[in-house]
Design a protein around this motif. Structure first.
Motif: not given
Length: 317
Positions: A48, A223, A225, A228-229, A232, A237, A241
């Motif tokens: 994270y 977080s 965004p 997350k990208h 991925k 992720h 998420f």
């Protein structure tokens, strides 16, 4: 572990070493923490961690122009007599390289003469052996980031176990340091309440004198965004998420308010069972969440003043 994160390079910091905590605004309460940055990056890897998208490089950087840091702090501290709560753990783990570089010892020595200054070193490591050389441990807080052991095993690669961190905290207490514990980020998963409560119980089973705890913080996982990208790309992720998330007023993804309130109510209840006078706060939450969590009465003069008054008590001023 990512080999890039283990690499250590020297560089010069051409900007300011001392900056206020980059806490978001827009209705969330910030604690007024001040950040000193003698190094950046971390050799451990937490899934994270925002540094993996915030920093340009994944390696660790130690700034070789420590004399500039020293001069900057001396100049600015001449002009500031208010209580100051400093920390070095925003852009690096404060103690991960301490046994090798001794940077925290140098920072503590630099700030030791200032009666209005308290410095906190945050870590997920147990690298505390050389801290005994610090001259005035009562002016220093050793902060340990905590999570449940299941989340440590799943998300925090290369970090010390919770049991190891708490044993290190006990040693720091014995050396005369003040302590802090940070449950941030708290992760929503089946069984979270039982396991987080258990960590609080473990904490108090290790610490002999709870009055040596300067403060404890809590914060639900949030977080940008971009993280997350980034995750991925490697499929990392999903565990972070998987639960429902919303976009907060600061643009960050975070759990819905009822989830966060559930975190804080449970932790408040467990902490107060063991030490009702604990200085407990939430990181970057709205007044509405403070009220819903039953904690608004703790900060009648604001969050910053709440922690400044605790720091004043520790410093004896």
């Amino acid at each position: 572990m990512n080999s890039k994160r283990q690499k250590l390079v020297s560089d010069r910091n051409k900007g300011e070493f001392w900056k206020p905590c980059p806490g978001t605004t827009g209705g969330y309460l910030c604690c007024g923490y001040q950040i000193i940055t003698p190094l950046t990056g971390c050799g451990m890897y937490c899934n994270y961690c925002i540094l993996q998208v915030y920093l340009e490089h994944q390696h660790q950087t130690v700034y070789e122009n420590f004399n500039d840091l020293e001069n900057e702090l001396k100049t600015k501290l001449k002009q500031n007599n208010s209580v100051l709560r400093f920390g070095t753990g925003e852009f690096a783990d404060s103690l991960y390289l301490e046994n090798t570089l001794g940077v925290s010892k140098k920072v503590a020595a630099l700030l030791e003469p200032y009666k209005n200054v308290l410095i906190e070193f945050k870590t997920k490591s147990t690298n505390i052996d050389t801290l005994g050389e610090i001259k005035t441990p009562r002016k220093v807080v050793i902060g340990f980031s905590l999570n449940t052991q299941s989340m440590v095993s799943k998300l925090e690669e290369g970090t010390a176990s919770i049991e190891e961190r708490l044993r290190a905290a006990r040693k720091c207490e014995e050396m005369g340091f003040n302590l802090a514990f940070h449950f941030d980020p708290m992760i929503w998963y089946d069984g979270w309440e039982k396991e987080y409560r258990e960590v609080v119980r473990m904490l108090f089973s290790h610490i002999k004198n709870p009055q040596k705890i300067a403060w404890c913080s809590m914060g639900g996982f949030r977080s940008m965004p971009a993280l997350k990208h980034h995750l991925k790309k490697s499929g990392k992720h999903l565990s972070l998420f998987a639960a429902e998330m919303i976009t907060g007023i600061d643009g960050k993804l975070r759990y819905p308010r009822p989830c966060r309130v559930s975190f804080y109510r449970a932790m408040k209840d467990e902490f107060e069972k063991h030490y009702p006078d604990i200085t407990l706060y939430m990181c970057m939450e709205s007044p509405e969440v403070w009220r819903s969590s039953g904690m608004i009465d703790r900060i009648p003069r604001g969050l910053k003043m709440y922690l400044d008054e605790r720091a004043s008590g520790i410093l004896g001023i």
